[in-house]
Design a protein around this motif. Structure first.
Motif, mmCIF file in Angstrom:
data_model
loop_
_atom_site.group_PDB
_atom_site.id
_atom_site.type_symbol
_atom_site.label_atom_id
_atom_site.label_comp_id
_atom_site.label_asym_id
_atom_site.label_seq_id
_atom_site.Cartn_x
_atom_site.Cartn_y
_atom_site.Cartn_z
ATOM 1 N N VAL A 70 0.861 -1.188 0.000
ATOM 2 C CA VAL A 70 0.000 0.000 0.000
ATOM 3 C C VAL A 70 0.897 1.237 0.000
ATOM 4 O O VAL A 70 1.857 1.325 0.773
ATOM 5 N N ILE A 71 0.578 2.157 -0.865
ATOM 6 C CA ILE A 71 1.412 3.363 -1.027
ATOM 7 C C ILE A 71 1.459 4.184 0.270
ATOM 8 O O ILE A 71 0.456 4.349 0.957
ATOM 9 N N VAL A 72 2.648 4.650 0.573
ATOM 10 C CA VAL A 72 2.849 5.535 1.718
ATOM 11 C C VAL A 72 3.267 6.921 1.219
ATOM 12 O O VAL A 72 2.780 7.940 1.680
ATOM 13 N N GLU A 73 4.147 6.909 0.233
ATOM 14 C CA GLU A 73 4.654 8.177 -0.285
ATOM 15 C C GLU A 73 5.226 7.977 -1.685
ATOM 16 O O GLU A 73 5.753 6.895 -1.988
ATOM 17 N N GLU A 74 5.110 9.010 -2.491
ATOM 18 C CA GLU A 74 5.731 8.991 -3.814
ATOM 19 C C GLU A 74 6.798 10.069 -3.842
ATOM 20 O O GLU A 74 6.536 11.203 -3.458
ATOM 21 N N LEU A 127 3.046 15.038 8.524
ATOM 22 C CA LEU A 127 2.041 14.555 7.576
ATOM 23 C C LEU A 127 1.297 13.341 8.152
ATOM 24 O O LEU A 127 0.072 13.289 8.155
#
Lengths: 167, 107
Positions: A68-72, A138
């Motif tokens: 699952v994406i956390v940061e790009e 964040l």
């Protein structure tokens, strides 16, 4: 070479920037390739020169671990700052959704350079604090938003339908 | 008169036999109608939901969401939440912190 100064090297002189970058090795991560995995030893810090790195965490979805994406992160940004912070283990997984060029900076080389050039080490540490602090703030905000919803849901379940005091 | 009484008795007897035979023949139908009566309360329970279309939806079987779609929704949710959190960091306030998003996991 046309190169945007990385966020971690902000406020360094051109000469200092070149000296720090000279410590690293340029690498290309192919599209879909993995840069590091969760729990891997973190001995190198990465600066993205071109492309994109996606940071993910595993989540259990229907009985299977899914990233699952956390940061790009994109060009100019740094990933893998776990390499500078004990216990030197990556706490996220990093993959490249497209071909990405990075500069890998070994921790030991950085440590020796900073020891010899404390002014540069100080600037880089300040920049690192900005990166780490931003992520902390964040996720603090994201966590509180989720907590707020959990509390609202719980309060609604206790009060019954039609008794949501939180709007 | 005796003939009339005898015919009447025979007719009554024939009518009784016919009624018993009819009752026996129609017994299964009576039991199925009893089942229908038992089902009626359940039907009444969902009846109010039919007045408004959106109230009927929860009683319908839930559709299966493919894992790929679910993962895309999670991805979308994270991005929206990060954007909302980023907005809060740029202008910290109670309102900004609890701004609603269009994420399907919350709405």
């Amino acid at each position: 070479m046309i190169y945007e100064r990385p966020e971690l090297l902000k406020d360094l002189t051109a000469e200092e920037t070149q000296e720090v970058l000279a410590l690293g090795t340029k690498m290309t991560v192919p599209s879909g390739g993995s840069l590091f995995r969760l729990g891997d030893p973190a001995d190198r810090l990465y600066l993205i020169e071109r492309g994109q790195i996606t940071l993910t965490l595993p989540m259990r979805v229907r009985g299977k671990d899914q990233d699952v994406i956390v940061e790009e992160t994109t060009s100019g940004q740094a990933v893998g700052w776990s390499a500078l912070i004990p216990p030197y283990k990556f706490t996220l997984a990093a993959t490249a959704p497209l071909e990405t060029v990075i500069i890998a900076l070994p921790r030991e080389a950085l440590r020796k350079y900073f020891a010899a050039n404390p002014a540069v080490g100080y600037k880089v540490t300040l920049n690192l604090a900005v990166v780490v602090g931003h992520r902390l703030q964040l996720f603090q905000a994201m966590w509180l938003r989720e907590m707020q919803r959990t509390v609202e849901k719980h309060a609604t379940q206790i009060a019954g339908p039609g008794h949501n005091d939180y709007g | 008169m005796e003939m009339f009484l005898m015919v009447s008795c025979m007719s009554m007897l024939a009518l009784a036999v016919t009624a018993i035979a009819f009752g026996a023949a129609t017994r299964p139908e009576k039991s199925s109608s009893a089942d229908q009566l038992e089902l009626r309360p359940a039907a009444k329970a969902v009846a109010p939901g039919r007045f408004f279309v959106d109230q009927v939806l929860p009683s319908q079987p839930q559709t299966y969401v493919p894992t790929e779609v679910l993962l895309a929704q999670i991805d979308h949710h994270v991005r929206l939440e990060q954007a909302a959190a980023q907005s809060f960091l740029e202008a910290p306030s109670h309102t900004q912190l609890h701004t609603k998003t269009t994420t399907p996991f919350v709405n």
